[in-house]
Structure formats: structure tokens, C-alpha cells
Design an enzyme around this catalytic site. Structure first.
Site, short mmCIF file in Angstrom:
data_model
loop_
_atom_site.label_atom_id
_atom_site.label_comp_id
_atom_site.label_asym_id
_atom_site.label_seq_id
_atom_site.Cartn_x
_atom_site.Cartn_y
_atom_site.Cartn_z
N GLY A 67 0.21 -24.60 -3.41
CA GLY A 67 1.66 -24.48 -3.44
C GLY A 67 2.12 -23.41 -2.47
N ASN A 105 2.68 -30.34 22.61
CA ASN A 105 1.28 -30.46 23.00
C ASN A 105 0.84 -31.91 22.89
OD1 ASN A 105 0.76 -27.66 23.39
ND2 ASN A 105 0.46 -27.38 21.20
N GLY A 159 6.60 -27.28 17.86
CA GLY A 159 8.03 -27.49 18.07
C GLY A 159 8.42 -28.94 17.94
N ASP A 180 4.09 -28.20 9.68
CA ASP A 180 5.24 -28.59 10.50
C ASP A 180 6.19 -29.47 9.70
OD1 ASP A 180 4.16 -27.20 12.62
OD2 ASP A 180 3.16 -28.95 13.46
#
EC number: 2.7.1.15
Length: 319
Positions: free
Chosen positions: A227, A12, A42, A254
């Protein structure tokens, strides 16, 4: 030893605005700053895996537009071993509008997936040799589900370790959950998948137990600065959040997933890889942007060495 990680996922083009707080409905706020650049779960996770030491083959799809041309230039400079970038004739390159606000740099994101939702069976078939050669497949839910399922099916037939990061949330069949080796939702996604509001250890444990009953083998539920819960067949453990001065949390999930994949592909245990990923994400949030903020292997090792007392906490077995 560097492992081979195949990442199938979205690209994106990100537009990010940093605000003192999130706007109210109908309200206009003046941003502290804004930036544009490459993103998508991704591409971000592939970049993180490469910078964390893996040999990465990234597979994605963009539109035949200026954003798509920018994507190719950016991805060719990202340090991947192999890049497979399909181009849609009709759909535009995916884009994301991102607000970052508050002292913890939390984010809100609206995504137009565009070409990410148009990966064809023929295009997937072109990737079969890459899947067969990989030690690990990392994928998300920002592409069309049919292509994701086919990628996972092929990886399973080749005994490739599979990580599914179920983001952004969309319903997936329980058969698919049973095929993956590791499921990595954040608290919001875990709640959407289970109907449980996940906001602490106890609710994370309940959600993980339900995901296991639905077929998931191993589960990591991330809860931001609290966490993360690691729930595997050998038991449960709590992954601490490393100290950080957050500037932008957009790429934190990510970063965690990409670094986790890199260390698993290199032969580390799930618990070792999860601790490394937590340190990696802590370095990431101290920088603006998503793909541009991914730290190096050396920076992450330095953060681990800076806090040698931070270790994974084994949890008592639940009833």
C-alpha cells in the site's frame, strides 16, 4: 469536470524482457517474452492522467533519430489535448532496458536519459503559457534539474498545484521540496532521500516526518503491494493496495501518479484521489508494458465498485 494537467517529463523507448527470475551477475537467461514500445516516466504519467479523465498537455524532448520519430507518432495518438515535443540535434532519444521477474512481476530498470537531459531555458520559456493555464503540474526527475526547477518556479508563481515524483532519484535542494505541494517517492526513493530503509508503515512514517522537516508539505510514499502512506498537514493515513493479478509492475508508479494528478485536477480531495490512484495502479499491473497498460476511467471505477469495503485507514497521530 476535467481538470487541466501539465506534465513535464521524459520520453524513453522501452525494451522489456520478462524472466522467471532476475539474472545473477554474468548470467544469461532466456526470456519468457520481450516487447518494445513507448515509455519514460513523463510520457507514462501523462498517458495515465489523460486516460483517467484529465485534459493533458505533455511536454518532453526526444532525439533526431528513429526512436524520436516513433515517439512523436505514439504521443500524437495518446489522447493529449496538447503535445509539445522538443527535438535535440545531438543527443539520442532516451531509452530504458527493463527486466520483469517473479510472481509479483517486480522490475529492474536501466535508463539512458539521452535528450531528456538537454531541455534548455529557451525551451522552458516556450512553455510558460501552458504552465499558467494548468490546474496542476506533474513532473519527475528524469530530466535535467535546471529545467525541472524552472518549471516548478513558474508553476508556483501562477499558484498551480505541483506534484513532484522524485524518480529516478537525484539529490534536490530543500528549497525545491518546499515549493511543491505533494511529493510522491516510492519506498526506495524515500530511503535515498532520507537515509532510512523504508519497508513498512513505521519506517515510512519516519521517512515522511523527515521529509516534512526538510520542507515537503504533503507526502505519499508508495510501498508496492503493502500500500502507501499519505502524510499531510491534517494527519496520516494508509492507502490500501487493491487486489490484482500482477503481470508487469513497470508502469505501476507512473499509473498511480498520473491518476492521482487527474483526480486532484478534477477537484477531488487528496485522500479521494489517492484511493482512486491505488485502484488505477492495480488495474495497470495486470497488463504488459507501461504506457500501453494504462487503464481507462471506466475500468478504474469498476475496480473501485468491485471492492467497496476497501477504504483509506486513518492512522493514529505519531508522537
Amino acid at each position: 469536470m476535467k481538470g487541466k494537467v501539465c506534465v513535464f517529463g521524459s520520453f524513453n523507448f522501452d525494451v522489456v524482457a520478462t524472466l522467471p527470475r532476475f539474472p545473477l551477475p554474468g548470467e544469461s537467461l532466456v526470456a519468457k517474452r520481450s516487447m518494445m514500445g513507448p515509455g519514460g516516466k513523463g510520457a507514462n504519467q501523462a498517458t495515465a492522467a489523460a486516460r483517467a479523465g484529465a485534459r493533458v498537455h505533455y511536454i518532453g524532448k526526444v532525439g533526431n533519430d528513429e526512436f524520436g520519430k516513433t515517439a512523436r507518432r505514439s504521443l500524437e495518438q495518446a489522447g493529449f489535448d496538447v503535445l509539445t515535443l522538443f527535438v535535440s540535434r545531438d543527443a539520442p532519444t532516451g531509452n530504458a532496458l527493463i527486466y520483469v521477474a517473479g510472481k509479483n512481476a517486480e522490475n529492474m530498470i536501466a535508463v539512458d536519459p539521452g535528450a531528456n537531459l538537454t531541455v534548455s531555458e529557451q525551451e522552458v520559456n516556450q512553455c510558460l503559457p501552458a504552465l499558467a493555464a494548468a490546474d496542476l503540474l506533474l513532473t519527475q526527475l528524469e530530466n535535467n534539474l535546471g529545467a525541472i526547477e524552472k518549471m516548478i518556479d513558474v508553476a508556483r508563481r501562477n499558484n498551480t498545484y505541483i506534484i513532484l515524483n522524485p524518480a529516478p532519484y537525484q539529490p534536490v535542494p530543500e528549497r525545491l521540496l518546499a515549493e511543491v505541494d505533494l511529493l510522491t517517492p516510492n519506498a526506495t526513493e524515500a530511503g535515498q532521500m532520507t537515509g532510512i530503509t523504508v519497508d513498512d508503515r513505521s519506517t515510512a512514517l519516519c521517512a515522511a516526518a523527515l521529509l516534512h522537516r526538510r520542507g515537503a508539505k504533503n507526502v505519499i510514499i508508495t510501498l508496492g503491494i503493502q500500500g502507501a502512506l499519505l502524510s499531510e498537514t491534517q494527519g496520516q493515513a494508509w492507502i490500501p493496495c487493491f487486489p490484482a493479478r500482477p503481470l508487469d509492475s513497470t508502469g505501476a508508479g507512473d499509473a498511480f501518479n498520473g491518476a492521482l494528478a487527474a483526480r486532484l485536477a478534477a477537484g477531488e480531495s487528496l485522500r479521494e484521489a489517492a484511493l482512486f490512484a491505488a485502484a488505477y495502479a492495480a488495474v495497470c499491473v495486470e497488463r504488459a508494458g507501461a504506457a500501453a497498460s494504462m487503464p481507462s476511467l471506466e475500468e478504474t471505477v469498476a475496480r473501485l465498485n468491485q471492492y467497496p469495503d476497501i477504504q483509506i485507514e486513518a492512522l493514529a497521530p505519531t508522537a
